[in-house]
Scaffold this motif. Structure first.
Motif, PDB file in Angstrom:
ATOM      1  N   LYS A  59     -16.893 -42.351 -13.589  1.00  0.00           N
ATOM      2  CA  LYS A  59     -15.670 -42.312 -12.853  1.00  0.00           C
ATOM      3  C   LYS A  59     -15.421 -41.046 -13.695  1.00  0.00           C
ATOM      4  O   LYS A  59     -14.897 -40.297 -13.326  1.00  0.00           O
ATOM      5  N   ASP A  62     -18.387 -38.840 -13.304  1.00  0.00           N
ATOM      6  CA  ASP A  62     -18.666 -37.997 -12.419  1.00  0.00           C
ATOM      7  C   ASP A  62     -17.158 -37.427 -11.463  1.00  0.00           C
ATOM      8  O   ASP A  62     -17.459 -36.111 -10.868  1.00  0.00           O
ATOM      9  N   VAL A  63     -16.082 -37.279 -12.032  1.00  0.00           N
ATOM     10  CA  VAL A  63     -15.225 -36.304 -11.377  1.00  0.00           C
ATOM     11  C   VAL A  63     -15.205 -34.757 -11.529  1.00  0.00           C
ATOM     12  O   VAL A  63     -14.995 -34.481 -10.389  1.00  0.00           O
ATOM     13  N   ARG A  65     -17.843 -33.616 -12.505  1.00  0.00           N
ATOM     14  CA  ARG A  65     -19.083 -33.504 -11.668  1.00  0.00           C
ATOM     15  C   ARG A  65     -18.994 -32.714 -10.433  1.00  0.00           C
ATOM     16  O   ARG A  65     -19.669 -31.903 -10.216  1.00  0.00           O
ATOM     17  N   GLN A  66     -17.773 -33.005  -9.942  1.00  0.00           N
ATOM     18  CA  GLN A  66     -17.562 -32.649  -8.605  1.00  0.00           C
ATOM     19  C   GLN A  66     -16.878 -31.205  -8.983  1.00  0.00           C
ATOM     20  O   GLN A  66     -17.439 -30.290  -7.903  1.00  0.00           O
ATOM     21  N   TYR A  67     -16.666 -30.836 -10.249  1.00  0.00           N
ATOM     22  CA  TYR A  67     -16.363 -29.326 -10.346  1.00  0.00           C
ATOM     23  C   TYR A  67     -17.426 -28.259 -10.215  1.00  0.00           C
ATOM     24  O   TYR A  67     -17.367 -26.583 -10.520  1.00  0.00           O
ATOM     25  N   SER A  79     -10.397 -25.727  -7.172  1.00  0.00           N
ATOM     26  CA  SER A  79     -11.559 -25.975  -6.860  1.00  0.00           C
ATOM     27  C   SER A  79     -12.102 -24.568  -6.336  1.00  0.00           C
ATOM     28  O   SER A  79     -13.362 -24.024  -6.956  1.00  0.00           O
ATOM     29  N   THR A  91      -9.529 -32.901 -14.505  1.00  0.00           N
ATOM     30  CA  THR A  91     -10.851 -34.467 -14.200  1.00  0.00           C
ATOM     31  C   THR A  91      -9.664 -35.138 -14.207  1.00  0.00           C
ATOM     32  O   THR A  91      -9.420 -36.274 -13.824  1.00  0.00           O
ATOM     33  N   GLU A  94      -6.637 -36.391 -11.931  1.00  0.00           N
ATOM     34  CA  GLU A  94      -7.297 -36.641 -10.983  1.00  0.00           C
ATOM     35  C   GLU A  94      -7.898 -38.648 -11.044  1.00  0.00           C
ATOM     36  O   GLU A  94      -7.557 -39.144 -10.247  1.00  0.00           O
TER      37      GLU A  94
END
Length: 184
Positions: A59, A62-63, A65-67, A79, A91, A94
């Motif tokens: 997770k 994954d968090v 990689r959202q950026y 962002s 990261t 969050e």
């Protein structure tokens, strides 16, 4: 006589409870600095890494990689733009964990990973990319994937290309590699 004894007991009771009442009143509480008011879901410190499951590591990755694709911005943590240590800071935040904000401070967080072959996804990697007068850690990233001994990918915020993943095992990154830390 009875009312005098009763009033003395009431006064003693009042005086005994007064410190508790004042302590619970926000007007009488000592102001705390903004650094100490931040809370986390888990207690974390450089000497005591947090405990995290493999699912939480996934997770965390994954968090981060959202950026991917977010442009570089010095001091940024969202962002709209971020720097390398801001990526890690945002990261982990969050995920409910506070880590230091600057790369040099982050490089002391968690437990040192001495050998590259011991790296795991979620480990933090640090670099000295500016070999000026002071050789101090100034760049950070997080291991996202290990495909083999020569393919160890990490996510970071590049000052020229924004948030991206690169292979740690490259001439450039190995030339400025400083250390790795396991935050969990």
């Amino acid at each position: 006589m009875k009312t005098t004894t009763t009033s003395i007991y009431i006064k003693l009771l009042f005086l005994g409870l007064l410190p508790f009442v004042l302590d619970s009143c926000a007007l009488f509480r000592r102001k705390e600095s903004s650094e100490t008011t931040t809370t986390t879901k888990r207690p974390t410190s450089p000497s005591r890494p947090m405990v995290i499951s493999s699912r939480e590591v996934r997770k965390l990755i994954d968090v981060s990689r959202q950026y991917l694709g977010v442009p570089y911005r010095t001091g940024g943590i969202d962002s709209k733009g971020m720097d390398c240590s801001g990526l890690l800071f945002a990261t982990f935040k969050e995920m409910g964990v506070n880590i230091p904000r600057r790369a040099v401070q982050q490089s002391g967080y968690g437990k040192e990973v001495k050998d590259l072959d011991q790296l795991r996804p979620g480990d933090l990697v640090f670099f000295v990319t500016d070999k000026g007068n002071v050789a101090e850690v100034n760049h950070s990233g997080m291991i996202t994937e290990i495909r083999g001994p020569k393919e160890i990918y990490f996510i970071h915020a590049s000052s020229s290309k924004g948030v991206r993943e690169d292979n740690l095992i490259s001439t450039y990154w190995m030339g400025c590699y400083a250390t790795a830390r396991r935050p969990f």
